[in-house]
Write a protein that holds these residues in place. Structure first.
Motif, PDB file in Angstrom:
ATOM      1  N   ILE A   1       4.904 129.632 -54.246  1.00 18.28           N
ATOM      2  CA  ILE A   1       5.387 128.998 -55.858  1.00 18.28           C
ATOM      3  C   ILE A   1       6.352 128.590 -55.589  1.00 18.28           C
ATOM      4  O   ILE A   1       8.105 129.006 -54.809  1.00 18.28           O
ATOM      5  N   GLU A   2       6.732 127.125 -55.566  1.00 23.50           N
ATOM      6  CA  GLU A   2       8.298 126.670 -55.795  1.00 23.50           C
ATOM      7  C   GLU A   2       9.201 127.145 -57.057  1.00 23.50           C
ATOM      8  O   GLU A   2       8.667 127.520 -57.443  1.00 23.50           O
ATOM      9  N   ILE A   3      10.171 127.647 -56.608  1.00 27.68           N
ATOM     10  CA  ILE A   3      11.396 128.035 -56.543  1.00 27.68           C
ATOM     11  C   ILE A   3      12.994 127.003 -56.699  1.00 27.68           C
ATOM     12  O   ILE A   3      12.717 127.395 -55.901  1.00 27.68           O
ATOM     13  N   PRO A   4      13.641 128.434 -57.465  1.00 30.23           N
ATOM     14  CA  PRO A   4      15.096 127.704 -57.417  1.00 30.23           C
ATOM     15  C   PRO A   4      15.551 128.077 -56.984  1.00 30.23           C
ATOM     16  O   PRO A   4      15.590 129.766 -57.101  1.00 30.23           O
ATOM     17  N   LEU A   5      17.251 127.561 -55.968  1.00 36.20           N
ATOM     18  CA  LEU A   5      17.819 128.487 -54.609  1.00 36.20           C
ATOM     19  C   LEU A   5      18.242 129.589 -55.713  1.00 36.20           C
ATOM     20  O   LEU A   5      18.793 130.823 -55.471  1.00 36.20           O
TER      21      LEU A   5
ATOM     22  N   PHE B   1      24.419 120.339 -44.207  1.00 39.07           N
ATOM     23  CA  PHE B   1      23.039 120.794 -45.065  1.00 39.07           C
ATOM     24  C   PHE B   1      22.517 120.473 -46.536  1.00 39.07           C
ATOM     25  O   PHE B   1      23.470 120.402 -47.165  1.00 39.07           O
ATOM     26  N   LYS B   2      21.236 120.294 -46.497  1.00 38.18           N
ATOM     27  CA  LYS B   2      20.884 119.892 -47.740  1.00 38.18           C
ATOM     28  C   LYS B   2      19.453 120.688 -48.271  1.00 38.18           C
ATOM     29  O   LYS B   2      18.959 120.024 -47.826  1.00 38.18           O
ATOM     30  N   LEU B   3      19.955 121.744 -49.246  1.00 35.96           N
ATOM     31  CA  LEU B   3      17.986 121.709 -49.352  1.00 35.96           C
ATOM     32  C   LEU B   3      17.684 121.169 -50.230  1.00 35.96           C
ATOM     33  O   LEU B   3      17.577 120.156 -50.823  1.00 35.96           O
ATOM     34  N   ILE B   4      15.602 120.858 -49.959  1.00 32.30           N
ATOM     35  CA  ILE B   4      14.488 119.756 -50.126  1.00 32.30           C
ATOM     36  C   ILE B   4      13.963 120.982 -51.272  1.00 32.30           C
ATOM     37  O   ILE B   4      14.132 120.407 -51.980  1.00 32.30           O
ATOM     38  N   LYS B   5      13.465 121.822 -50.540  1.00 28.58           N
ATOM     39  CA  LYS B   5      12.329 122.601 -51.287  1.00 28.58           C
ATOM     40  C   LYS B   5      12.062 123.932 -50.906  1.00 28.58           C
ATOM     41  O   LYS B   5      12.479 123.762 -49.832  1.00 28.58           O
ATOM     42  N   ILE B   6      12.626 124.967 -51.814  1.00 26.27           N
ATOM     43  CA  ILE B   6      12.302 126.416 -51.594  1.00 26.27           C
ATOM     44  C   ILE B   6      11.376 126.895 -51.880  1.00 26.27           C
ATOM     45  O   ILE B   6      10.717 126.604 -53.051  1.00 26.27           O
TER      46      ILE B   6
END
Length: 190
Positions: free
Chosen positions: A90-94, A116-121
């Motif tokens: 399940i895709e969630i925000p940080l 670093f850079k977040l793409i998808k969690i």
């Protein structure tokens, strides 16, 4: 002949533990999906309508994946080639991750990369098929493994920059990672 066998024996561990994620997916009709996968999905998520089905090809074979939007979230449900549930993501925000878990994740990235850079969690759930179905259908949490699968761009201290997919446990401790290989031909739109 003995030399060839020796070379193959030495290469097997390297090939089996590859740290690259090379996969390709194509959209398929629900009729192409194993019946067990379809039944599990509609039992666990009774209210969903018309999920999009994909067949995903990777280094060691293929799987099926159902993708759908529910309760304001993107869901991805993966099944093996026989239709047995593997996991639900399940895709969630940080900001939905507990602060102490975020702290552990950030500590890992800061120790490992210069930037670093977040793409998808994604919050990932796995377990036995019946336990997973009960978790999503009846909110029973028995025997459910919760982890995070996170895609990010990491610039290593030597300057190399890669796209990574890493798995972390429920407390944000690093488990494994692999480089995501983006093949240009897979992303062209015709």
């Amino acid at each position: 002949m003995r030399k060839l066998i020796l070379v193959l024996v030495c290469l097997i561990p390297v090939l089996c533990f590859s740290q690259e994620k090379i996969e390709r997916e194509k959209r398929v009709d629900e009729k192409a999906v194993p019946k067990a996968a379809i039944e599990w999905l509609y039992d666990a998520f009774e209210e969903i309508k018309k999920p999009k089905w994909y067949q995903e090809f990777f280094e060691s074979g293929y799987s099926f994946e159902a993708k759908f939007f529910k309760d304001g979230r993107y869901f991805s449900v993966e099944f093996d080639s026989l239709g047995i549930i593997q996991d639900v993501e399940i895709e969630i925000p940080l900001d939905e991750i507990q602060p102490e878990v975020q702290k552990n994740l950030t500590a890992y990235w800061e120790e490992t990369y210069s930037d670093f850079k977040l793409i998808k969690i994604q919050r990932q759930y796995s377990g036995e098929p019946d336990d997973l179905e009960d978790f999503f259908d009846e909110n029973e949490v028995e025997n459910i493994l919760e982890q995070y699968e996170i895609e990010y761009i990491g610039k290593e201290k030597d300057g190399d920059e890669e796209i990574w997919e890493a798995t972390f446990d429920a407390q944000g401790k690093f488990i494994s990672k692999r480089v995501v290989i983006v093949r240009i031909m897979d992303n062209l739109i015709f």
